[in-house]
Design an enzyme around this catalytic site. Sequence first.
Site, PDB file in Angstrom:
ATOM      1  N   SER A 188     -12.003  -6.556   0.241  1.00 52.32           N
ATOM      2  CA  SER A 188     -11.131  -7.733   0.318  1.00 52.32           C
ATOM      3  C   SER A 188      -9.785  -7.481   0.983  1.00 52.32           C
ATOM      4  O   SER A 188      -9.007  -8.424   1.149  1.00 52.32           O
ATOM      5  CB  SER A 188     -10.897  -8.296  -1.088  1.00 52.32           C
ATOM      6  OG  SER A 188     -12.055  -8.942  -1.557  1.00 52.32           O
ATOM      7  N   LYS A 238      -8.912  -9.821   3.731  1.00 48.04           N
ATOM      8  CA  LYS A 238      -8.286 -11.137   3.582  1.00 48.04           C
ATOM      9  C   LYS A 238      -6.886 -11.197   4.182  1.00 48.04           C
ATOM     10  O   LYS A 238      -6.371 -12.297   4.441  1.00 48.04           O
ATOM     11  CB  LYS A 238      -8.272 -11.543   2.109  1.00 48.04           C
ATOM     12  CG  LYS A 238      -9.656 -11.824   1.523  1.00 48.04           C
ATOM     13  CD  LYS A 238      -9.564 -12.329   0.089  1.00 48.04           C
ATOM     14  CE  LYS A 238     -10.936 -12.683  -0.472  1.00 48.04           C
ATOM     15  NZ  LYS A 238     -11.763 -11.497  -0.771  1.00 48.04           N
ATOM     16  N   SER A 242      -7.568 -12.672  -4.667  1.00 43.93           N
ATOM     17  CA  SER A 242      -8.745 -12.267  -3.889  1.00 43.93           C
ATOM     18  C   SER A 242      -9.924 -13.191  -4.125  1.00 43.93           C
ATOM     19  O   SER A 242     -11.074 -12.749  -4.254  1.00 43.93           O
ATOM     20  CB  SER A 242      -9.132 -10.813  -4.238  1.00 43.93           C
ATOM     21  OG  SER A 242      -9.757 -10.198  -3.151  1.00 43.93           O
ATOM     22  N   LYS A 262      -2.459  -6.028  -1.017  1.00 36.61           N
ATOM     23  CA  LYS A 262      -3.827  -6.557  -1.130  1.00 36.61           C
ATOM     24  C   LYS A 262      -4.701  -5.479  -1.735  1.00 36.61           C
ATOM     25  O   LYS A 262      -4.559  -4.291  -1.423  1.00 36.61           O
ATOM     26  CB  LYS A 262      -4.386  -6.989   0.240  1.00 36.61           C
ATOM     27  CG  LYS A 262      -5.692  -7.765   0.129  1.00 36.61           C
ATOM     28  CD  LYS A 262      -5.457  -9.124  -0.500  1.00 36.61           C
ATOM     29  CE  LYS A 262      -6.750  -9.784  -0.946  1.00 36.61           C
ATOM     30  NZ  LYS A 262      -7.266  -9.192  -2.215  1.00 36.61           N
TER      31      LYS A 262
END
Length: 367
Positions: free
Chosen positions: A152, A155, A210, A315
Amino acid sequence: MPFASRLRLLPSLLALIVAALAAGAVPASAHAAAHRSVAERPHHATATKKKRVAHKTKPAHRSMPADAPSTKLSGPKRRTKRAKPRHGPPPAPQHAVHASAKNAHAPRLLARCGFTPASRKQLFSHAVYVVDENTHTPLYARHADTVAPIASVSKLMTAIVWLDSAHAPLQQRLSVTAADLDTLKFTHSRLGVGASLTRANMLHVALMSSENRAASALSRDYPGGQPAFIAAMNAKARRLGMKHTHFVNATGLSPQNVSTARELASLVRAADGYPLIRRYSIDHEERMATGQGQLQYVNSNRLVRYGQVRASVQKTGFINESGHNMVMRMMVHGRRPVIVTMLGSATPEGSRLDGVRIAHWLSCSLR
């Protein structure tokens, strides 16, 4: 003596005089020849000597007046004269000294702050890259160029590409459809089919929590649909110089979304240029109205959620193939940006502990 006797002696006297004159003529001739020879020798020798002296003194005569001081220098003065020019390039040893002095002032992690071979072995993440953003100085790298799934963390690129398009107002609502369901890993989501959020809220929960279906909905909403969106993600990666980075979807659920710890530092740096990414990615929690009720979302990065580190962008990401990943732009002492990327921890706790350890190295070593 009688006159007659004198006449008889006269021929003998004449003969003696002639003989004496003859004998005296030879030495005189020889003396003259010797005199000429001696006279000639000094003349030629003197001429030759003058020529040699003139030849030796000719350059000095051209370069300076006769009363000028001598141009000979003693040993130390000669060396000083050679070293006199200061505006040209310095000698090689001075370059080496200058480079060493420059490196001495470069930021680095210190052993007295716990940055030791033993402590580095205790990091749980397989790949780690730490770089001082202001000076672009790598502070630590381990397997930083190994290509691996990033999950993820993808993203961040999803948010960049969607914000670059600016094709729809952020406050317009966007609904989740069956096309957003995960048919690859069959992961669960609290956003059911039919739930709707504003585009701003979709971006918010995709970065902070997420949320996979939110990221999928944003990519589907892109002009040209998901294929065009994925192409834009890869094009952006190339523009950022991320040669080993590749995307096949917007969520990161595919193990074919790959990059390196070093290249992810470029992605984090680019993401920091977007105010919404900075705001949404480090938000601690948010309540969302989905049209099917209220949902409470929290930040998936516990270091940020509980204030253990101060970051401007973060992130996290996990799939089985990648392990637990975390990227951050830490603000050391609240003002100095350092990018930290960590890939491949076996557990989320390992990733968190790595972040705590690295944050301590940074706060102690850097001022």
